[in-house]
Scaffold this active site. Structure first.
Site, PDB file in Angstrom:
ATOM      1  N   LYS A   1      -3.945  19.859  -3.550  1.00  0.00           N
ATOM      2  CA  LYS A   1      -3.403  18.513  -3.413  1.00  0.00           C
ATOM      3  C   LYS A   1      -2.815  18.417  -2.018  1.00  0.00           C
ATOM      4  O   LYS A   1      -1.872  19.149  -1.685  1.00  0.00           O
ATOM      5  CB  LYS A   1      -2.303  18.301  -4.458  1.00  0.00           C
TER       6      LYS A   1
ATOM      7  N   ASP B   1       0.917  -1.135   0.000  1.00  0.00           N
ATOM      8  CA  ASP B   1       0.000   0.000   0.000  1.00  0.00           C
ATOM      9  C   ASP B   1       0.953   1.180   0.000  1.00  0.00           C
ATOM     10  O   ASP B   1       1.601   1.447   1.014  1.00  0.00           O
ATOM     11  CB  ASP B   1      -0.869   0.002   1.266  1.00  0.00           C
ATOM     12  N   HIS B   2       1.080   1.859  -1.146  1.00  0.00           N
ATOM     13  CA  HIS B   2       2.215   2.787  -1.227  1.00  0.00           C
ATOM     14  C   HIS B   2       2.086   3.959  -0.250  1.00  0.00           C
ATOM     15  O   HIS B   2       3.047   4.646   0.015  1.00  0.00           O
ATOM     16  CB  HIS B   2       2.508   3.237  -2.661  1.00  0.00           C
TER      17      HIS B   2
ATOM     18  N   HIS C   1      -5.942   3.075   1.385  1.00  0.00           N
ATOM     19  CA  HIS C   1      -5.069   4.128   1.925  1.00  0.00           C
ATOM     20  C   HIS C   1      -5.680   4.869   3.119  1.00  0.00           C
ATOM     21  O   HIS C   1      -5.010   5.125   4.117  1.00  0.00           O
ATOM     22  CB  HIS C   1      -4.722   5.147   0.835  1.00  0.00           C
TER      23      HIS C   1
END
Ligand code: NAD
Length: 490
Positions: A347, A179-180, A242
């Site tokens: 972002k 799971d990056h 995430h």
């Protein structure tokens, strides 16, 4: 580190080109690969070893964080690579692969430690695992490990089916699910913040924390991924994995020993205590939205339904917000809010912890507003921890105002390992701390499943939100209902 073979399925694909070759190269230059390593790339088409090595080199020159390359180092690295054409469904190709693996093991006197990295479409995970087992590739005198990246299933049932199949070929301890987000330095740092600072640890509970807010907002839209995204939506693409991983990392309780199995144990306990959302309550706990056209950074952008590849009558969520409750003695009174969306104003991935404001009443006759203390953990693109305290401002007659103490953890630049480097290295040394355990994945799907069903049955509205906003107003109401607001929204 022990000698090993690294088998890369999907070595002619985009992820290999952009991330994996550079990650391996940087580990090599930093002397974090074993001295004797055989790397075998696999793809559908035929390629000579030399042509493959040339491709690897090109990828590194284009995508590596390093700006300078030493020719002999590069040569030494490329020497480790061989290529073999393989169709994932053809069992004979696995026999050929086994011969290549063994031949290199003999040539380089490498132990039978084998890492299988599947950089291919998830629909192939099970067939590859089965063939690794049946071909004998998985029968080794050393260790064998499997690295895969989400999506792990499309819903609870398909995730369980996939896991059943994988577990016929690999033990749970041998599976490294990437799971990056767990590769991001500030997510990894949550463990240290909570467990290595007695000052924070002593207030990391419902006595002192009023609420927790986890945001992952993107400016980009669906980009070229419409085919996948329109089937997945934010709930599968972000929340199931995430967002819940960040929630687990924030809410896990101090284990007696800080090690991989204890940390995963604590994360699992968080998921076990996460209150299931009943279908009839979903509308009051979950908000879903879809972006319409708008402006971001002075540029007009199209709405989701107008994006290429998206069904013009799509009901897919590009935004999800939720209020979650963890029914255990540490958190039962603390709402956790999560929100994630595309085409939002900024972002930012961040966690804001709002502390209880127990002293504000002492100021109530002074016409003085006292803001709560906040701990702000910025995960990306900024990497920063700050603490909001209250302090007198001498230039405003001693008025009390919030100030932020910033601790920048920014570690950008050529010298800093990227997420894939860290994760591949951890997997090579057998450290599974920052990988998702099956139990975490399954419990996450269990939590998400009734929400998926409610979305499909249209039990809750799909709000439109303008591109460039913070999402639908209903996401603000989730907090307002408890007397809170999203912090840091401009
Ligand atoms: P891609 O389409 O660029 O590459 C796919 C690879 O699979 C190619 O090497 C191709 O030869 C191989 N392949 C396809 N069918 C095959 C078959 N029948 N037999 C043998 N090999 C076959 O895909 P990608 O973008 O590299 O993504 C690979 C995986 O990584 C996917 O699961 C994706 O979801 C995941 N992923 C990709 C990215 C990214 O940035 N590209 C990021 C995160 C996760």
């Amino acid at each position: 580190m022990e000698s090993m073979t690294f088998v890369l399925f999907g070595a002619t694909g985009d992820l290999a080109k952009r991330k994996i070759f550079s990650a391996l190269y940087n580990l090599y230059v930093d002397q974090k690969l074993p001295e004797r390593i055989s790397i075998i790339g696999l793809g559908r088409r035929q390629l000579s070893h030399l042509d493959f090595q040339e491709k690897v080199k090109e990828s590194i020159l284009t995508f590596s964080r390093r700006l300078e390359h030493n020719a002999s180092e590069m040569g030494g690295f490329l020497d480790a690579f061989r290529y073999s054409a393989l169709d994932v469904t053809n069992s004979e190709d696995y026999q050929k692969l086994l011969q290549v693996v063994k031949q290199r093991e003999n040539e380089l006197e490498i132990k039978e430690n084998r890492m299988f990295y599947l950089s291919v479409s998830p629909e192939f995970f099970d067939i590859i695992a089965l063939n690794i087992k049946e071909s004998g590739l998985g029968r080794t005198n050393g260790w064998k490990r499997l690295m895969i990246e989400k999506p792990f299933g499309h819903d609870l049932q398909s995730a369980r089916e996939l896991n059943d199949k994988l577990s016929r070929a690999f033990e749970e301890e041998e599976i490294y699910r990437i799971d990056h987000y767990l590769g991001k330095p500030m997510v990894q740092n949550l463990e240290a913040l909570e467990f290595a600072n007695p000052v924070l640890q002593s207030i990391w509970n419902q006595e002192h924390i009023a609420n927790v807010q986890i945001t992952a907002s993107e400016i980009v839209g669906v980009e070229e991924r419409a085919g996948y995204y329109d089937q997945a939506g934010a709930i599968r693409d972000m929340v199931q994995n995430h967002m819940l991983q960040m929630l687990m990392m924030t809410a896990m309780h101090l284990p007696e020993k800080i090690n991989a199995s204890e940390i995963r144990n604590e994360k699992r306990k968080v998921m076990e205590a996460l209150r299931k959302v009943k279908k009839e309550e979903i509308q009051s706990q979950i908000v879903r939205g879809q972006y319409i056209s708008g402006e971001i950074n002075d540029q007009s952008v199209a709405g989701y339904k107008e994006e290429p590849g998206v069904n013009p009558s799509s009901k897919t969520d590009t935004f999800v917000a939720a209020r979650l409750w963890i029914d255990n003695p540490f958190w039962a009174k603390v709402p956790f809010y999560i929100r994630t969306g595309k085409r939002m104003k900024e972002k930012s991935t961040r966690i804001v912890i709002e502390f209880k404001n127990t002293l504000k009443l002492h100021y109530k006759d002074n016409d003085q507003k006292v803001e709560p203390n906040l701990l702000i953990i910025e995960i990306s693109p900024a990497e920063n921890v700050s603490l909001q305290l209250n302090s007198k401002n001498p230039s405003k007659n001693g008025k009390i105002e919030p100030v932020r103490i910033n601790f920048s953890c920014e570690q950008t630049g050529v010298g800093v390992p990227e997420a894939y480097e860290r994760l591949i290295y951890d997997a090579l040394i057998g450290d599974s701390t920052f990988f998702a355990h099956w139990k975490e994945v399954e419990l996450s799907w269990e939590w998400v499943q009734p929400i998926l069903e409610a979305f499909e049955e249209e039990l809750l509205p799909l709000y439109e939100y303008q591109s460039g906003s913070y999402g639908p107003d209903a996401a603000n109401s989730l907090l307002l209902e408890n007397g809170f607001k999203w912090w840091l929204d401009e």
